[in-house]
Scaffold this active site. Structure first.
Site, PDB file in Angstrom:
ATOM      1  N   HIS A  48      -7.955  -8.642   6.115  1.00 18.55           N
ATOM      2  CA  HIS A  48      -8.733  -8.165   6.241  1.00 18.55           C
ATOM      3  C   HIS A  48      -9.347  -8.730   7.477  1.00 18.55           C
ATOM      4  O   HIS A  48     -10.125  -8.041   8.144  1.00 18.55           O
ATOM      5  CB  HIS A  48      -9.837  -8.584   5.289  1.00 18.55           C
ATOM      6  CG  HIS A  48      -9.447  -8.596   3.932  1.00 18.55           C
ATOM      7  ND1 HIS A  48     -10.463  -6.859   3.359  1.00 18.55           N
ATOM      8  CD2 HIS A  48      -8.987  -8.954   2.261  1.00 18.55           C
ATOM      9  CE1 HIS A  48     -10.014  -7.195   2.186  1.00 18.55           C
ATOM     10  NE2 HIS A  48      -9.573  -8.142   1.903  1.00 18.55           N
ATOM     11  N   ARG A  73      -0.868 -13.458   5.663  1.00 22.23           N
ATOM     12  CA  ARG A  73      -1.416 -12.806   4.868  1.00 22.23           C
ATOM     13  C   ARG A  73      -0.972 -11.354   4.867  1.00 22.23           C
ATOM     14  O   ARG A  73      -2.052 -11.325   6.001  1.00 22.23           O
ATOM     15  CB  ARG A  73      -2.532 -13.200   4.268  1.00 22.23           C
ATOM     16  CG  ARG A  73      -3.185 -11.271   3.291  1.00 22.23           C
ATOM     17  CD  ARG A  73      -4.441 -12.014   2.741  1.00 22.23           C
ATOM     18  NE  ARG A  73      -5.476 -11.872   2.861  1.00 22.23           N
ATOM     19  CZ  ARG A  73      -6.828 -11.511   2.725  1.00 22.23           C
ATOM     20  NH1 ARG A  73      -6.922 -12.143   0.747  1.00 22.23           N
ATOM     21  NH2 ARG A  73      -8.103 -11.649   2.597  1.00 22.23           N
ATOM     22  N   ASP A  87      10.652 -12.186  10.753  1.00 22.84           N
ATOM     23  CA  ASP A  87      11.357 -12.368  12.427  1.00 22.84           C
ATOM     24  C   ASP A  87      10.586 -13.272  13.586  1.00 22.84           C
ATOM     25  O   ASP A  87      11.581 -13.694  14.349  1.00 22.84           O
ATOM     26  CB  ASP A  87      11.967 -11.009  13.251  1.00 22.84           C
ATOM     27  CG  ASP A  87      13.152 -10.634  12.706  1.00 22.84           C
ATOM     28  OD1 ASP A  87      13.577 -11.032  11.305  1.00 22.84           O
ATOM     29  OD2 ASP A  87      13.536  -9.123  11.921  1.00 22.84           O
ATOM     30  N   GLU A 152      -5.258 -10.428  -8.852  1.00 26.01           N
ATOM     31  CA  GLU A 152      -6.298 -10.398  -7.702  1.00 26.01           C
ATOM     32  C   GLU A 152      -7.543  -8.978  -8.774  1.00 26.01           C
ATOM     33  O   GLU A 152      -8.224  -9.017  -8.135  1.00 26.01           O
ATOM     34  CB  GLU A 152      -7.019 -10.831  -6.808  1.00 26.01           C
ATOM     35  CG  GLU A 152      -6.522  -9.483  -6.096  1.00 26.01           C
ATOM     36  CD  GLU A 152      -6.559  -9.859  -4.417  1.00 26.01           C
ATOM     37  OE1 GLU A 152      -7.724 -10.720  -4.022  1.00 26.01           O
ATOM     38  OE2 GLU A 152      -5.798  -9.689  -3.736  1.00 26.01           O
ATOM     39  N   ASP A 178     -11.883 -10.449  -5.469  1.00 23.02           N
ATOM     40  CA  ASP A 178     -11.601  -8.842  -5.696  1.00 23.02           C
ATOM     41  C   ASP A 178     -11.884  -9.281  -7.491  1.00 23.02           C
ATOM     42  O   ASP A 178     -12.249  -8.302  -7.992  1.00 23.02           O
ATOM     43  CB  ASP A 178     -10.544  -8.811  -5.710  1.00 23.02           C
ATOM     44  CG  ASP A 178     -10.624  -7.968  -3.688  1.00 23.02           C
ATOM     45  OD1 ASP A 178     -11.403  -7.224  -3.847  1.00 23.02           O
ATOM     46  OD2 ASP A 178     -10.138  -9.244  -2.877  1.00 23.02           O
TER      47      ASP A 178
END
Length: 255
Positions: A48, A73, A87, A152, A178
């Site tokens: 987000h 996230r 990586d 969620e 959510d």
């Protein structure tokens, strides 16, 4: 941050409570400040918040001596971003909107090198291996990797046991914002029905042998979750803390 082991993952395995902070400002400068505040884990939000792999790397660099674990996230189902992030040195991934065991399996495979998974090998060029200086990187990357799945939705909760059974999953994060929306309580994650569903799912996850996490800016609710057996709880975010502090400061000077 200990480069040799993932202390956050070890704490989850030991069920040692871990208090976290969400970071959505997409800034290395504020990430460095947050990293000095003593939290056990810090979410760099690329779902987000307006983060790119470049801003993620800058925040990792800013936080490398913070002592807490950076948790990224990723955007929903973005395995390419996951590859770049691991990586770049991210060891702990939070993957949102997980509803099925099949989704969980794809993420677990992407997180781990063969034979456990299908992660591509590019470590000789990567920050994760200190650009090749960490000669044990390939041998130890899988043990350092920590995959957290964000469940969620009502569908996700219905499939929770199957999701928990996927090899390579290290914890389940229940996203109440959510979940509330999916249950018809948009904007009200603290609604009794949502909290009941969340805690019921948490008990099922714990029974399945995995640690449970969540996010709330309500200190009393956060403490109740920890008392209920949740292991990793984020207790606020940089945006709201900054806004609240500045609003309170301005409030001292009416006019």
């Amino acid at each position: 941050m200990d480069r040799q082991t993932n202390a956050f993952k070890a704490a989850l395995e030991a069920r040692t409570p871990q208090v976290g902070l969400w970071m959505a400002m997409a800034s290395a400068y504020t990430a460095e400040l947050c990293g000095q505040c003593g939290f056990d884990w810090y979410v760099i939000d690329a779902e987000h918040a307006p983060n790119t792999i470049t801003t993620v790397v800058a925040q990792l660099q800013a936080m490398q001596d913070c002592g807490g674990e950076p948790v990224l996230r990723i955007p929903v189902n973005d395995l390419n971003f996951l590859k770049q992030a691991t990586d770049a040195g991210v060891r702990t991934i939070l993957a949102p909107m997980i509803e099925t065991a099949e989704q969980a399996k794809r993420l677990a495979e992407a997180m781990h090198y063969p034979p456990r998974g299908r992660r591509g090998v590019g470590s000789a060029l990567a920050r994760a291996s200190r650009f090749g200086a960490d000669t044990d990187y390939l041998a130890r990357a899988n043990e350092r990797a920590c995959l957290l799945l964000q469940v969620e939705t009502v569908k996700g909760l219905a499939n929770i046991e199957a999701i928990c059974a996927v090899e390579g999953v290290d914890g389940i994060f229940i996203g109440t914002a959510d979940l509330a929306a999916d249950m018809g309580h948009l904007g009200r994650p603290a609604a009794p029905e949502v909290q009941q569903a969340m805690l019921s799912a948490a008990n099922r996850i714990i029974a399945a042998g995995l640690p449970v996490g969540g996010l709330t800016s309500d200190p009393a609710l956060a403490k109740s979750w920890l008392a209920a057996g949740l292991t990793f709880v984020a207790v606020g975010n940089d945006v709201s803390v900054l806004r609240a502090g500045l609003t309170a400061l301005r409030g001292h000077f009416p006019g």
